[in-house]
Design a protein around this motif. Structure first.
Motif, PDB file in Angstrom:
ATOM      1  N   ALA A   1       0.807  -1.232   0.000  1.00 38.82           N
ATOM      2  CA  ALA A   1       0.000   0.000   0.000  1.00 38.82           C
ATOM      3  C   ALA A   1       0.837   1.278   0.000  1.00 38.82           C
ATOM      4  O   ALA A   1       0.401   2.308  -0.534  1.00 38.82           O
ATOM      5  CB  ALA A   1      -0.930  -0.006   1.212  1.00 38.82           C
TER       6      ALA A   1
ATOM      7  N   LYS B   1       2.331   8.534  -3.532  1.00 39.43           N
ATOM      8  CA  LYS B   1       2.026   9.362  -4.702  1.00 39.43           C
ATOM      9  C   LYS B   1       1.099  10.523  -4.329  1.00 39.43           C
ATOM     10  O   LYS B   1       0.981  11.495  -5.061  1.00 39.43           O
ATOM     11  CB  LYS B   1       1.363   8.512  -5.797  1.00 39.43           C
ATOM     12  N   LYS B   2       0.439  10.409  -3.191  1.00 38.82           N
ATOM     13  CA  LYS B   2      -0.546  11.406  -2.785  1.00 38.82           C
ATOM     14  C   LYS B   2      -0.069  12.337  -1.673  1.00 38.82           C
ATOM     15  O   LYS B   2      -0.526  13.472  -1.570  1.00 38.82           O
ATOM     16  CB  LYS B   2      -1.825  10.704  -2.322  1.00 38.82           C
TER      17      LYS B   2
ATOM     18  N   THR C   1       1.590   3.456  -3.318  1.00 31.54           N
ATOM     19  CA  THR C   1       0.401   4.166  -3.802  1.00 31.54           C
ATOM     20  C   THR C   1       0.137   5.403  -2.956  1.00 31.54           C
ATOM     21  O   THR C   1      -0.161   6.482  -3.475  1.00 31.54           O
ATOM     22  CB  THR C   1      -0.829   3.219  -3.745  1.00 31.54           C
ATOM     23  N   ALA C   2       0.261   5.247  -1.624  1.00 29.52           N
ATOM     24  CA  ALA C   2       0.011   6.372  -0.710  1.00 29.52           C
ATOM     25  C   ALA C   2       1.045   7.486  -0.904  1.00 29.52           C
ATOM     26  O   ALA C   2       0.713   8.674  -0.806  1.00 29.52           O
ATOM     27  CB  ALA C   2       0.021   5.880   0.727  1.00 29.52           C
TER      28      ALA C   2
ATOM     29  N   GLN D   1      -7.310  -1.267  -1.761  1.00 31.55           N
ATOM     30  CA  GLN D   1      -7.141  -1.563  -3.191  1.00 31.55           C
ATOM     31  C   GLN D   1      -6.172  -2.714  -3.464  1.00 31.55           C
ATOM     32  O   GLN D   1      -5.918  -3.050  -4.628  1.00 31.55           O
ATOM     33  CB  GLN D   1      -6.646  -0.304  -3.909  1.00 31.55           C
TER      34      GLN D   1
ATOM     35  N   ASP E   1      -6.722   4.131   2.144  1.00 30.68           N
ATOM     36  CA  ASP E   1      -7.367   3.931   0.842  1.00 30.68           C
ATOM     37  C   ASP E   1      -6.618   2.881   0.013  1.00 30.68           C
ATOM     38  O   ASP E   1      -7.237   2.037  -0.646  1.00 30.68           O
ATOM     39  CB  ASP E   1      -7.431   5.243   0.055  1.00 30.68           C
ATOM     40  N   ALA E   2      -5.285   2.950   0.066  1.00 27.20           N
ATOM     41  CA  ALA E   2      -4.464   2.021  -0.726  1.00 27.20           C
ATOM     42  C   ALA E   2      -4.602   0.580  -0.218  1.00 27.20           C
ATOM     43  O   ALA E   2      -4.577  -0.365  -1.009  1.00 27.20           O
ATOM     44  CB  ALA E   2      -3.004   2.457  -0.693  1.00 27.20           C
TER      45      ALA E   2
END
Length: 368
Positions: free
Chosen positions: A303, A309-310, A306-307, A328, A324-325
């Motif tokens: 995860a 990137k934000k 992905t996190a 997914q 959130d990641a």
């Protein structure tokens, strides 16, 4: 990656029961933290590991300390169901994602405003109950006695096992409880034996689950005895000795990784964890509980990129992005199964995450 997103370390808070009644579960979890990556996607990862001594109050205190003092981005823990349930308020208030290494479905179900921050890695009680009940039905068992912990673990198991037994028409003819710290269960076992069930299910975890097994053996009980996946470590075999010989239990595939057929979907990922753990702690030292921690680490590792990137680690935005990641994560091969998370499923395991095992000659034997 967003500009400047690589500035802060990722802080991971861990609370496990490395002392107290659940120590035989918590120690391998603590040991597994040392095998986890120290960098993920180029970011340095720090682990702050605390012992909650198998105590719910301490687990909550540890959680609050990790959040307020150590400013962690995620929490891994705790070892037991009561501790993990007690921690939910603290992580949801602070909006810090948590991955539990405890079994009860109640830790993650239903996914509501609080539990949207909580994930877990051990198989649900209903999945393991169905495995036990299928095995019982195949063995022509019609009646069963139940003895479980007098806490959320035992009650959760009774609820799920009752449902599963009902599906197969198996009748529960006696139901008893005991505390994790009890030194005798003679009165309860006398009632169980008196009901003359074809089989007995012991819903305990770690070494305290050996107590009813020993008492049943002393009373000369000759029916089949089943345990839950809460006993799948070598400490249980050591403490239970001859009194647990011949017992059956459902387990994650990692317990019998080398015995799995070549095509089993979890064989390779389970063997990978076993190899890493035994390289550090010695042959035969691995347990399913450490593997729950390993899978928590794999989910976190999947995860984080992905996190990142934000948002930057150490920020509320990063913690939210990490949550959130985690939802997914898809087709992640762990030591116990293949994880497919979603917004309504914060466990993500299916039937590939369970096998039946028999205790034979003081060792675990895969039951095809």
């Amino acid at each position: 990656m967003a500009a400047g997103a690589a500035l802060a370390d990722i802080n991971v808070g861990v609370t496990v029961s490395s002392t107290g009644p659940a120590a035989s579960l918590g120690i391998p979890e603590k040991n597994t933290i040392a095998l986890m990556p120290t960098t993920i996607a180029g970011q340095k990862v720090n682990y702050i590991v605390l012992d909650d001594a198998s105590d719910t109050t301490k687990a909550v205190a540890n959680t609050r300390r990790l959040i307020t003092e150590d400013k962690v981005d995620i929490i891994l823990g705790s070892t037991t169901t009561p501790n993990s349930l007690a921690m939910i308020d603290a992580v949801s208030e602070a909006q810090v994602p948590m991955i539990s290494m405890a079994a009860s479905a109640r830790i993650v179900e239903p996914v509501d405003a609080k539990k949207r921050w909580v994930f877990k890695t051990p198989q649900n009680d209903i999945m393991m109950s169905l495995a036990i009940v299928s095995h019982m039905a195949d063995a022509k068992i019609k009646t069963v006695g139940f003895i479980g912990f007098a806490d959320a673990y035992g009650e959760g198991w009774y609820g799920e096992f009752s449902k599963a037994a009902g599906i197969k028409g198996i009748q529960i003819v006696a139901s008893e409880r005991y505390a994790r710290t009890d030194s005798s269960v003679t009165a309860q076992v006398l009632k169980l034996v008196g009901a003359k069930p074809d089989a007995v299910l012991i819903a305990g975890s770690g070494t305290p689950a050996a107590l009813p097994a020993a008492a049943l053996a002393e009373r000369g009980y000759s029916g089949k005895v089943y345990q839950t996946h809460g006993v799948a470590n070598n400490d249980f075999l050591r403490v239970g000795g001859k009194s647990v010989e011949g017992e059956f239990l459902p387990s994650g595939p990692v317990l019998v990784a080398d015995q799995l057929p070549a095509g089993h979907p979890v064989k390779k990922s389970a063997q990978d964890y076993v190899a890493k753990y035994e390289a550090m702690y010695g042959k035969g030292s691995v347990s399913t509980f450490g593997a729950h921690a390993w899978d928590a680490g794999l989910l976190m590792t999947a995860a984080v990129p992905t996190a990142l990137k934000k948002a930057k680690p150490g920020t509320p935005e990063f913690r939210a992005a990490l949550r959130d990641a985690l939802e997914q994560v898809k087709e992640l091969a762990g030591a116990h199964g293949i994880f497919n998370m979603s917004s309504h499923d914060h466990l993500g395991l299916d039937q590939r995450a369970r096998v039946m095992v028999k205790i034979e000659k003081g060792a675990w034997r895969y039951q095809p």
